[in-house]
Design an enzyme around this catalytic site. Structure first.
Site, mmCIF file in Angstrom:
data_model
loop_
_atom_site.group_PDB
_atom_site.id
_atom_site.type_symbol
_atom_site.label_atom_id
_atom_site.label_comp_id
_atom_site.label_asym_id
_atom_site.label_seq_id
_atom_site.Cartn_x
_atom_site.Cartn_y
_atom_site.Cartn_z
ATOM 1 N N TYR A 115 31.769 35.309 36.133
ATOM 2 C CA TYR A 115 32.657 35.143 37.296
ATOM 3 C C TYR A 115 32.136 35.979 38.456
ATOM 4 O O TYR A 115 32.576 37.100 38.679
ATOM 5 C CB TYR A 115 34.068 35.593 36.879
ATOM 6 C CG TYR A 115 35.160 35.468 37.923
ATOM 7 C CD1 TYR A 115 35.423 34.256 38.551
ATOM 8 C CD2 TYR A 115 35.963 36.559 38.249
ATOM 9 C CE1 TYR A 115 36.449 34.145 39.488
ATOM 10 C CE2 TYR A 115 36.992 36.456 39.167
ATOM 11 C CZ TYR A 115 37.224 35.246 39.783
ATOM 12 O OH TYR A 115 38.243 35.131 40.703
ATOM 13 N N ARG A 120 33.758 33.855 46.016
ATOM 14 C CA ARG A 120 34.674 33.346 44.993
ATOM 15 C C ARG A 120 36.122 33.592 45.439
ATOM 16 O O ARG A 120 36.368 34.300 46.412
ATOM 17 C CB ARG A 120 34.413 34.035 43.647
ATOM 18 C CG ARG A 120 34.936 35.454 43.568
ATOM 19 C CD ARG A 120 34.641 36.131 42.250
ATOM 20 N NE ARG A 120 35.344 37.414 42.197
ATOM 21 C CZ ARG A 120 34.967 38.445 41.458
ATOM 22 N NH1 ARG A 120 33.892 38.354 40.698
ATOM 23 N NH2 ARG A 120 35.679 39.569 41.469
ATOM 24 N N ASP A 121 37.050 33.013 44.706
ATOM 25 C CA ASP A 121 38.482 33.151 45.006
ATOM 26 C C ASP A 121 38.751 32.805 46.467
ATOM 27 O O ASP A 121 39.527 33.466 47.154
ATOM 28 C CB ASP A 121 38.951 34.575 44.696
ATOM 29 C CG ASP A 121 40.461 34.655 44.444
ATOM 30 O OD1 ASP A 121 41.034 33.647 43.995
ATOM 31 O OD2 ASP A 121 41.055 35.716 44.694
ATOM 32 N N SER A 127 41.183 38.344 44.007
ATOM 33 C CA SER A 127 39.998 38.583 43.181
ATOM 34 C C SER A 127 38.712 38.356 43.957
ATOM 35 O O SER A 127 37.692 37.949 43.400
ATOM 36 C CB SER A 127 40.028 37.679 41.939
ATOM 37 O OG SER A 127 41.126 37.978 41.122
ATOM 38 N N ASP A 167 38.410 29.074 38.453
ATOM 39 C CA ASP A 167 38.994 28.554 39.700
ATOM 40 C C ASP A 167 38.008 27.785 40.579
ATOM 41 O O ASP A 167 38.423 27.168 41.577
ATOM 42 C CB ASP A 167 39.643 29.655 40.549
ATOM 43 C CG ASP A 167 40.894 30.229 39.924
ATOM 44 O OD1 ASP A 167 41.428 29.605 38.993
ATOM 45 O OD2 ASP A 167 41.342 31.305 40.354
ATOM 46 N N ASP A 341 46.743 40.689 37.830
ATOM 47 C CA ASP A 341 46.212 39.537 38.561
ATOM 48 C C ASP A 341 45.917 39.883 40.014
ATOM 49 O O ASP A 341 45.122 39.189 40.668
ATOM 50 C CB ASP A 341 47.216 38.384 38.539
ATOM 51 C CG ASP A 341 47.427 37.828 37.147
ATOM 52 O OD1 ASP A 341 46.439 37.590 36.438
ATOM 53 O OD2 ASP A 341 48.594 37.628 36.761
#
Length: 386
Positions: A115, A120-121, A127, A167, A341
C-alpha cells in the site's frame, strides 16, 4: 501518540541471512486457493501492539478483558507494507514463518497489504502516503515494488499472499471527478499493472482490491469494476506474459457482512456473486478473499460515509477457509483491529471529516496508530465473542 513496538533481540535476528535448505513452494499460487492446506501466520507486530494493550488493561484491573485481548493476539492478520521503510520487515516475517514451518511442520501463509501508490487515498485524507506523483512518484514506486519482490524472493519456501493497493480500484471506478483522483488515474493504472507484473513468483498469490459492496457493489459500478480489473491484468501481461492474479480482495478495513446482511450494499457475498460472472467474461479470475475483522455487528445501520472508526463495530468471524461459497477462498482479517482509520483532530493535516462524524469513535489518533478505547470496544462487541 504512536506506540513504538519494541521487538526482542530474537525477532531482530530474523533478519540474519537465510542459509538452510528447504523445499520450495513450487505450486503456482495463482492457480489454486493459496490458503488451502496452510496455517495463516500470526503477525508479531500486531501481537506486540496487543501485548501493550493487555498491560494497560491489567494495570486498570480489567483482567477479564485482558484475557479476551490475549485471544485476539492469536488471530492471524495481514501485515501492512505502507512505506519504503517497512519493506525490510518482509524478510523478517518470512524468516519467522519459515522457522515456524521447520519447528512445527505446519506450512505457513504470510499475508501482506502492499500500500504505497503515489497520491494514494486520493478521495480522502486520512491515509495520505509518502509518495507523490509530482516528486518522481512513479519511479520511486517501481523501486519500492522491486524491493518488495526482492525481499519475498529470499524465502521461496514460504507461501505469500499480497493484497495490492487498498481503495485504488474504487477510486478508479467512482472518483475520477475528484481532481486528485482524476489526475492520478492514468499513473495508478500503470503502476498497478507494473506491481502485478513484478511481484510474480511461484509462492505468491495476488489479489487486487475490489473496495466493498457499499462502494462498487451497485449495478452501475459492477461493469466498470470488472473492466478496470481486466484492463490492469491485461496491461500486466504486456509487461510480463506470465503475470497472473488469484482474484479480488473486498471489504478491506470495512464492516460489511458475508451472506448474513439483508441491507442493500452491505453483504459482500451478494457483491461477489454479482461481480463474478462479469470478471469471468473478461478472463479475470473470480476468486475472492474478504475482510471480516470488524464485521461482528451486522445489526447496526450504516451509510456509505461510516468508514472511519465506526463506533458500533465489533470483531467479526475468525479467519478460515471454511467459507459460505466456493467463490470465497478465505475469510481474513486484513485490517488489524485497534489500529485507527484516521484522526478526529480537526487541526491535523490528514484530518478527514468522516473521522469526525457522529458515528465515528473519538478522540481518535492518526491512521495506523493504536486506538486503545476502540480496541476494547471491538472486543466487547465481538460476534462471535472472545
Amino acid at each position: 501518540m504512536k506506540r513504538a513496538i519494541a521487538f526482542t533481540a530474537a525477532m531482530a535476528s530474523l533478519l540474519a541471512p537465510f542459509a538452510a535448505a528447504s523445499p520450495l513452494v513450487t505450486r503456482a499460487a495463482a492457480d489454486s486457493n493459496p490458503y488451502a492446506g496452510y496455517e495463516m501466520y500470526v503477525s508479531p507486530y500486531y501481537k506486540a501492539e496487543i501485548d501493550l494493550a493487555i498491560a494497560d488493561l491489567n494495570a486498570r484491573g480489567e483482567t477479564a478483558l485482558a484475557a479476551k485481548a490475549a485471544a485476539v493476539a492469536q488471530v492471524p492478520t495481514f501485515i501492512w507494507i505502507a512505506s519504503r521503510s517497512a519493506v525490510p520487515s518482509i524478510s523478517t516475517y518470512l524468516k519467522d514463518a519459515y522457522e515456524i514451518q521447520k519447528r512445527t511442520g505446519k506450512k505457513q501463509v504470510v499475508s501482506f497489504v502492499v500500500y504505497n501508490l503515489p497520491d494514494r487515498d486520493c478521495s480522502a485524507k486520512a491515509s495520505d502516503g509518502e509518495l507523490k506523483l509530482s516528486d518522481s512518484g512513479e519511479s520511486r514506486y517501481e523501486a519500492f515494488i522491486k524491493d518488495v519482490a526482492a525481499n519475498i524472493a529470499r524465502y521461496p519456501q514460504v507461501q505469500v499472499v499480497i493484497q495490492l493497493e487498498t481503495d485504488a480500484i474504487g477510486n478508479l471506478v467512482t472518483n475520477l471527478a475528484v481532481p486528485k483522483c482524476g489526475n492520478a488515474a492514468p499513473a495508478h493504472k500503470r503502476l498497478l499493472a507494473l506491481g502485478v507484473a513484478l511481484l510474480q513468483a511461484p509462492n505468491v498469490a495476488i489479489y487486487l482490491d475490489g473496495a466493498h459492496a457499499g462502494w462498487l457493489g451497485w449495478p452501475d459500478n459492477l461493469g466498470p469494476t470488472a473492466d478496470i480489473l481486466a484492463e490492469i491484468l491485461t496491461n500486466a501481461k504486456a509487461i510480463n506474459p506470465n503475470a497472473k492474479v488469484r482474484g479480488v480482495a473486498t471489504n478491506v478495513s470495512n464492516y460489511n457482512g458475508l451472506g448474513n446482511q439483508p441491507q442493500m450494499g452491505r453483504d459482500e457475498l451478494v457483491y461477489h456473486k454479482n461481480l463474478a460472472p462479469l470478471l469471468e467474461a473478461k478472463a479475470f479470475p473470480a476468486h475472492f478473499i474478504v475482510d471480516q475483522g470488524r464485521s461482528g455487528n451486522q445489526d447496526a445501520p450504516r451509510d456509505g460515509g461510516d468508514w472511519c472508526n465506526f463506533s458500533l463495530a465489533g470483531f467479526g468471524p475468525r479467519p478460515t477457509t471454511a467459507t459460505p461459497d466456493p467463490l470465497v477462498d478465505a475469510i481474513v482479517w486484513v485490517k488489524p483491529g485497534g489500529e485507527s482509520d484516521g484522526t478526529s483532530d480537526t487541526t491535523a493535516v490528514r484530518y478527514d471529516q468522516a473521522c469526525g462524524s457522529a458515528t465515528s469513535a473519538k478522540p481518535a489518533p492518526e491512521a495506523g496508530n493504536w486506538f486503545q478505547a476502540y480496541f476494547e470496544q471491538l472486543i466487547n462487541q465481538a460476534n462471535p465473542p472472545f
